[in-house]
Design a protein around this motif. Structure first.
Motif, PDB file in Angstrom:
ATOM      1  N   SER A  18     -96.766  13.971 -62.439  1.00 32.68           N
ATOM      2  CA  SER A  18     -95.404  13.485 -62.640  1.00 32.68           C
ATOM      3  C   SER A  18     -95.013  12.634 -61.444  1.00 32.68           C
ATOM      4  CB  SER A  18     -94.439  14.654 -62.801  1.00 32.68           C
ATOM      5  OG  SER A  18     -93.121  14.185 -63.013  1.00 32.68           O
ATOM      6  N   ARG A  45     -96.694  10.952 -66.045  1.00 32.34           N
ATOM      7  CA  ARG A  45     -95.303  10.746 -66.434  1.00 32.34           C
ATOM      8  C   ARG A  45     -94.631   9.857 -65.398  1.00 32.34           C
ATOM      9  NH1 ARG A  45     -92.942  14.431 -69.925  1.00 32.34           N
ATOM     10  NH2 ARG A  45     -91.065  14.765 -68.657  1.00 32.34           N
ATOM     11  N   GLU A  50     -94.763   7.575 -70.284  1.00 31.93           N
ATOM     12  CA  GLU A  50     -95.869   8.479 -70.026  1.00 31.93           C
ATOM     13  C   GLU A  50     -97.120   7.977 -70.738  1.00 31.93           C
ATOM     14  OE1 GLU A  50     -94.207  12.048 -71.660  1.00 31.93           O
ATOM     15  OE2 GLU A  50     -95.008  11.668 -73.680  1.00 31.93           O
ATOM     16  N   ILE A  71     -91.087  17.797 -71.306  1.00 36.64           N
ATOM     17  CA  ILE A  71     -92.218  18.257 -70.501  1.00 36.64           C
ATOM     18  C   ILE A  71     -93.013  19.344 -71.220  1.00 36.64           C
ATOM     19  CG2 ILE A  71     -90.725  19.854 -69.241  1.00 36.64           C
ATOM     20  CD1 ILE A  71     -93.923  18.063 -67.948  1.00 36.64           C
ATOM     21  N   LEU A  75     -97.032  18.984 -71.793  1.00 35.08           N
ATOM     22  CA  LEU A  75     -97.976  19.974 -71.272  1.00 35.08           C
ATOM     23  C   LEU A  75     -98.845  20.536 -72.390  1.00 35.08           C
ATOM     24  CD1 LEU A  75     -95.676  21.914 -68.768  1.00 35.08           C
ATOM     25  CD2 LEU A  75     -97.544  20.355 -68.164  1.00 35.08           C
ATOM     26  N   LEU A  83     -99.443  21.220 -62.998  1.00 38.96           N
ATOM     27  CA  LEU A  83     -98.493  20.114 -62.940  1.00 38.96           C
ATOM     28  C   LEU A  83     -98.369  19.687 -61.488  1.00 38.96           C
ATOM     29  CD1 LEU A  83     -96.163  18.274 -64.049  1.00 38.96           C
ATOM     30  CD2 LEU A  83     -94.617  20.194 -63.547  1.00 38.96           C
ATOM     31  N   GLN A  85     -96.333  17.237 -58.908  1.00 34.74           N
ATOM     32  CA  GLN A  85     -95.090  16.466 -58.822  1.00 34.74           C
ATOM     33  C   GLN A  85     -95.094  15.555 -57.606  1.00 34.74           C
ATOM     34  OE1 GLN A  85     -92.178  19.748 -58.950  1.00 34.74           O
ATOM     35  NE2 GLN A  85     -91.458  18.874 -60.866  1.00 34.74           N
ATOM     36  N   ARG A  96     -84.731  16.499 -63.218  1.00 31.63           N
ATOM     37  CA  ARG A  96     -86.056  16.406 -63.833  1.00 31.63           C
ATOM     38  C   ARG A  96     -87.070  17.263 -63.088  1.00 31.63           C
ATOM     39  NH1 ARG A  96     -89.825  10.989 -64.678  1.00 31.63           N
ATOM     40  NH2 ARG A  96     -91.812  12.066 -64.419  1.00 31.63           N
ATOM     41  N   GLU A 100     -88.981  20.322 -64.994  1.00 32.77           N
ATOM     42  CA  GLU A 100     -90.441  20.304 -65.105  1.00 32.77           C
ATOM     43  C   GLU A 100     -91.062  21.548 -64.479  1.00 32.77           C
ATOM     44  OE1 GLU A 100     -91.563  15.529 -65.130  1.00 32.77           O
ATOM     45  OE2 GLU A 100     -91.782  16.708 -63.286  1.00 32.77           O
TER      46      GLU A 100
END
Length: 335
Positions: A18, A45, A50, A71, A75, A83, A85, A96, A100
């Protein structure tokens, strides 16, 4: 109690990334170049779009990406077990980042984050979501990029009864103060930090002590179990008056440092103060945008980690390291 979501073969393990700015791109390129046998980025993303990827797929042009979906849906479609970030630590991105993380953790997806804001506001909620999903959170990229301060706080000094932290976790402030000690104005020092790519365009968090306090709050939360969202912060700003102090200190074997501190004797408080440190202090020896954290352990002695310059590459590598450490141990003995 839910079982921990341990990554198992088959590999490579799918990862969702992300954020695809400089830090996200560093993570993507280094993971693919060096660890493609074990992990691959199954989806990226962006801010409003995305894309899904196969293990060896190239990232297509942005015109070929699709509008952002929820999200949880993304996933599920990617089958991601981690994930990552790398979205900005900004007010705009805060909702966000939080959504997430909470969603991923609750679904048993591990989270590796270089994004700070939601960690500061919802520490306990993230912890609870991880407990629910049997998942883990790793935040090295948010506590000092390549500097392994988070690992020390989480496991490296565990059992050593660390009582206090002294840190210079913001490389920009150290660089600026050293340039001022050599005679630069504050404005010129900041310009040079920008020219060298050390500082971001907005240096207010660096010069105010806010960034140093943020990183120290996160480290203290892992070290002592404090609720990061409730830690009181008191900071001192680097300003034109600091030029005079920095210049005077440079001629007397001292250096001015923006030192962040926390202690069990003053629970739930982090301070950032401009301090003159002598050559016997580990914080004296920082050069350029280097960072350092000292853990004070009365019986074991002070333990300092030093280095780890601030850069997108450092943050990207920190996230790669966190991802690798989520891989189950496949060897015996010392490894």
């Amino acid at each position: 109690m839910p079982a921990t979501n341990v990554l198992e073969p088959p590999c490579p393990v799918p990862v969702v990334l992300s954020g695809f700015g400089p830090v996200g791109q560093e993570f993507f390129n280094r993971l693919r170049a060096n660890h493609h046998q074990d992990f691959y980025v199954a989806g990226i993303r962006g801010r409003a779009d995305e894309v899904m990827l196969g293990p060896d797929a190239k990232v297509p042009e942005r015109a070929q990406w699709h509008p952002l979906t929820p999200i949880a849906e993304f996933l599920q479609r990617t089958g991601a077990l981690i994930l990552v970030q790398a979205i900005p630590s900004s007010l705009e991105a805060h909702p966000r980042a939080l959504e997430e993380s909470i969603t991923a953790l609750g679904r048993g997806v591990h989270v590796v984050s270089a994004t700070k804001n939601h960690l500061l506001t919802h520490w306990r909620e993230l912890e609870a979501a991880a407990q629910t999903g049997g998942s883990r959170i790793r935040i090295s990229g948010a506590t000092g990029a390549a500097l392994p301060a988070a690992d020390l706080a989480r496991i490296g000094v565990n059992g050593l009864n660390a009582r206090a932290i002294r840190a210079c976790p913001n490389g920009t402030s150290t660089f600026v103060l050293d340039r001022m000690g050599r005679g630069d104005s504050l404005e010129d020092a900041v310009k040079e930090a920008h020219r060298l790519g050390i500082a971001e365009s907005n240096t207010s968090a660096d010069l105010s002590g806010s960034d140093a306090a943020t990183k120290t709050r996160l480290i203290a939360g892992m070290l002592w179990g404090w609720d990061v969202a409730k830690i009181h912060v008191d900071t001192e700003t680097i300003d034109e008056n600091s030029v005079r102090v920095a210049g005077a200190s440079a001629s007397s074997s001292q250096r001015l440092r923006a030192v962040a501190s926390a202690s069990v004797d003053q629970a739930m408080k982090v301070t950032v103060r401009l301090e003159l440190v002598s050559s016997q202090d580990p914080l004296f020896h920082l050069t350029g945008p280097e960072k350092a954290v000292t853990f004070s352990c009365p019986e074991a002695g002070d333990i300092t980690v030093h280095g780890g310059r601030s850069s997108p590459a450092g943050a990207g590598l920190a996230m790669v390291k966190d991802v690798l450490n989520l891989l189950p141990t496949r060897t015996t003995g010392f490894h």
